[in-house]
Design an enzyme around this catalytic site. Structure first.
Site, PDB file in Angstrom:
ATOM      1  N   GLY A  31      69.968 -27.379  18.150  1.00  0.00           N
ATOM      2  CA  GLY A  31      70.302 -26.010  18.514  1.00  0.00           C
ATOM      3  C   GLY A  31      71.066 -25.230  17.463  1.00  0.00           C
ATOM      4  O   GLY A  31      71.842 -24.345  17.810  1.00  0.00           O
ATOM      5  N   ASN A  36      69.735 -23.083  15.446  1.00  0.00           N
ATOM      6  CA  ASN A  36      69.223 -21.701  15.524  1.00  0.00           C
ATOM      7  C   ASN A  36      69.812 -20.974  16.724  1.00  0.00           C
ATOM      8  O   ASN A  36      70.135 -19.799  16.635  1.00  0.00           O
ATOM      9  CB  ASN A  36      67.693 -21.698  15.571  1.00  0.00           C
ATOM     10  CG  ASN A  36      67.088 -21.835  14.191  1.00  0.00           C
ATOM     11  OD1 ASN A  36      67.092 -20.889  13.408  1.00  0.00           O
ATOM     12  ND2 ASN A  36      66.606 -23.028  13.869  1.00  0.00           N
ATOM     13  N   ARG A  63      51.687 -33.040  34.116  1.00  0.00           N
ATOM     14  CA  ARG A  63      51.952 -31.890  33.239  1.00  0.00           C
ATOM     15  C   ARG A  63      51.954 -30.573  34.020  1.00  0.00           C
ATOM     16  O   ARG A  63      52.743 -29.672  33.752  1.00  0.00           O
ATOM     17  CB  ARG A  63      50.880 -31.867  32.141  1.00  0.00           C
ATOM     18  CG  ARG A  63      51.265 -31.068  30.936  1.00  0.00           C
ATOM     19  CD  ARG A  63      52.342 -31.780  30.126  1.00  0.00           C
ATOM     20  NE  ARG A  63      52.947 -30.898  29.146  1.00  0.00           N
ATOM     21  CZ  ARG A  63      53.961 -31.218  28.373  1.00  0.00           C
ATOM     22  NH1 ARG A  63      54.525 -32.411  28.455  1.00  0.00           N
ATOM     23  NH2 ARG A  63      54.438 -30.367  27.500  1.00  0.00           N
ATOM     24  N   VAL A  98      54.366 -27.785  24.093  1.00  0.00           N
ATOM     25  CA  VAL A  98      53.244 -26.841  24.151  1.00  0.00           C
ATOM     26  C   VAL A  98      53.445 -25.981  25.403  1.00  0.00           C
ATOM     27  O   VAL A  98      53.556 -26.500  26.510  1.00  0.00           O
ATOM     28  CB  VAL A  98      51.892 -27.595  24.219  1.00  0.00           C
ATOM     29  CG1 VAL A  98      50.744 -26.610  24.370  1.00  0.00           C
ATOM     30  CG2 VAL A  98      51.713 -28.469  22.978  1.00  0.00           C
ATOM     31  N   HIS A 134      59.542 -20.697  12.904  1.00  0.00           N
ATOM     32  CA  HIS A 134      58.823 -21.827  12.298  1.00  0.00           C
ATOM     33  C   HIS A 134      59.351 -22.045  10.873  1.00  0.00           C
ATOM     34  O   HIS A 134      59.500 -21.075  10.125  1.00  0.00           O
ATOM     35  CB  HIS A 134      57.314 -21.563  12.281  1.00  0.00           C
ATOM     36  CG  HIS A 134      56.551 -22.721  11.725  1.00  0.00           C
ATOM     37  ND1 HIS A 134      56.305 -23.867  12.452  1.00  0.00           N
ATOM     38  CD2 HIS A 134      56.042 -22.938  10.488  1.00  0.00           C
ATOM     39  CE1 HIS A 134      55.666 -24.732  11.688  1.00  0.00           C
ATOM     40  NE2 HIS A 134      55.491 -24.200  10.486  1.00  0.00           N
ATOM     41  N   ASP A 173      51.222 -16.578  20.685  1.00  0.00           N
ATOM     42  CA  ASP A 173      49.989 -16.361  21.451  1.00  0.00           C
ATOM     43  C   ASP A 173      49.425 -17.725  21.851  1.00  0.00           C
ATOM     44  O   ASP A 173      50.138 -18.724  21.756  1.00  0.00           O
ATOM     45  CB  ASP A 173      48.989 -15.498  20.663  1.00  0.00           C
ATOM     46  CG  ASP A 173      48.519 -16.176  19.377  1.00  0.00           C
ATOM     47  OD1 ASP A 173      48.809 -17.380  19.189  1.00  0.00           O
ATOM     48  OD2 ASP A 173      47.852 -15.510  18.571  1.00  0.00           O
ATOM     49  N   GLU A 174      48.157 -17.794  22.267  1.00  0.00           N
ATOM     50  CA  GLU A 174      47.600 -19.048  22.780  1.00  0.00           C
ATOM     51  C   GLU A 174      47.457 -20.111  21.690  1.00  0.00           C
ATOM     52  O   GLU A 174      47.353 -21.299  21.994  1.00  0.00           O
ATOM     53  CB  GLU A 174      46.206 -18.863  23.422  1.00  0.00           C
ATOM     54  CG  GLU A 174      46.010 -17.623  24.251  1.00  0.00           C
ATOM     55  CD  GLU A 174      45.955 -16.352  23.408  1.00  0.00           C
ATOM     56  OE1 GLU A 174      45.257 -16.320  22.378  1.00  0.00           O
ATOM     57  OE2 GLU A 174      46.670 -15.389  23.775  1.00  0.00           O
ATOM     58  N   GLY A 175      47.404 -19.711  20.420  1.00  0.00           N
ATOM     59  CA  GLY A 175      47.238 -20.681  19.333  1.00  0.00           C
ATOM     60  C   GLY A 175      48.565 -21.324  18.948  1.00  0.00           C
ATOM     61  O   GLY A 175      49.607 -21.032  19.533  1.00  0.00           O
ATOM     62  N   ASP A 234      51.207 -21.390  16.237  1.00  0.00           N
ATOM     63  CA  ASP A 234      51.727 -20.637  15.085  1.00  0.00           C
ATOM     64  C   ASP A 234      50.765 -19.563  14.583  1.00  0.00           C
ATOM     65  O   ASP A 234      50.725 -19.265  13.387  1.00  0.00           O
ATOM     66  CB  ASP A 234      52.083 -21.601  13.919  1.00  0.00           C
ATOM     67  CG  ASP A 234      53.075 -22.678  14.339  1.00  0.00           C
ATOM     68  OD1 ASP A 234      53.943 -22.392  15.170  1.00  0.00           O
ATOM     69  OD2 ASP A 234      52.979 -23.808  13.827  1.00  0.00           O
TER      70      ASP A 234
END
Ligand code: GAR
Length: 197
Positions: free
Chosen positions: A12, A14, A66, A93, A110, A147-149, A151
């Site tokens: 932590g 960041n 999950r 994820v 990132h 978004d869904e990807g 990075d």
């Protein structure tokens, strides 16, 4: 006042940089309303508690599958009623349902200059190991929308950091944090909180 929910998995630092930036006025118009970790033992939760911030653990180990974990995580985020979700070293994820619901309101830090050294399998120290193995001379960090990807979302801020000849992955990680991550994550939050994006 922008309500922020921070998701973390580990130490932590960041999160600490964001809390400090709020305290010193580098981030204005924002407050952290909840910190969530997938890891009960994450030191980040202690950092939050010691500032009087609501801290919650939602661990996959406590759920039978999950799907149940995803629902619990989303419920925990929803419960904070955030305007912005900040992934600060959150190595989970995200549930697709959550990405959809909070579209344009989730950001991630990132530890490389996206699109280099990012995507599946590139997280934490592994990023810096790959940077050194490839022999690039410049690396850095990126704050981007999620978004869904992996990075792949729109980039908000990036900062470059020099790779030095004797770097080990840990030494490089520390420099990237100090010179880039702890700088641009608070900056990005300030920009969003003040409608400057
Ligand atoms: C940070 O270096 C962050 O950029 C990285 O995890 C570390 C968490 O450190 N995130 C990723 O690799 C995401 N793909 P911290 O818990 O001390 O902030």
């Amino acid at each position: 006042m922008l309500r922020i929910c921070v998701c973390v998995s580990g130490g932590g630092t960041n999160l600490q940089a964001v809390m400090d930036a709020i305290d010193t006025g580098k981030i204005t118009n924002a407050q952290i309303v909840r910190v969530i970790s997938n890891n009960r033992g994450a030191y980040a939760l202690e950092r939050a508690k010691s500032r009087g911030i609501d801290a919650a653990a939602v661990s996959p180990k406590d759920y039978e599958d999950r799907e149940c974990f995803n629902e619990a995580l989303l419920a925990c985020v929803d419960g904070a009623e955030p305007d912005l979700v900040v992934l600060a070293g959150f190595l989970v994820v995200l549930p697709p349902m959550m990405i959809k619901k909070y579209e344009g309101r989730i950001i991630n830090i990132h530890p490389s200059l996206i699109p280099s050294f990012c995507g599946k399998g590139f997280y934490g120290l592994k990023v810096h190991e790959a940077v050194l193995a490839r022999g690039v001379k410049i690396t850095g960090a990126t704050v981007h929308f999620v978004d869904e990807g992996t990075d792949t979302g729109p980039i908000i801020l990036q900062k470059a950091v020099e790779v030095l000849p004797d770097d080990t992955p840990r030494v490089l990680q520390q420099r990237v944090m100090e010179q880039a991550e702890w700088v641009i994550l608070p900056q990005a939050i300030h920009i969003i909180a003040n409608g400057l994006l």
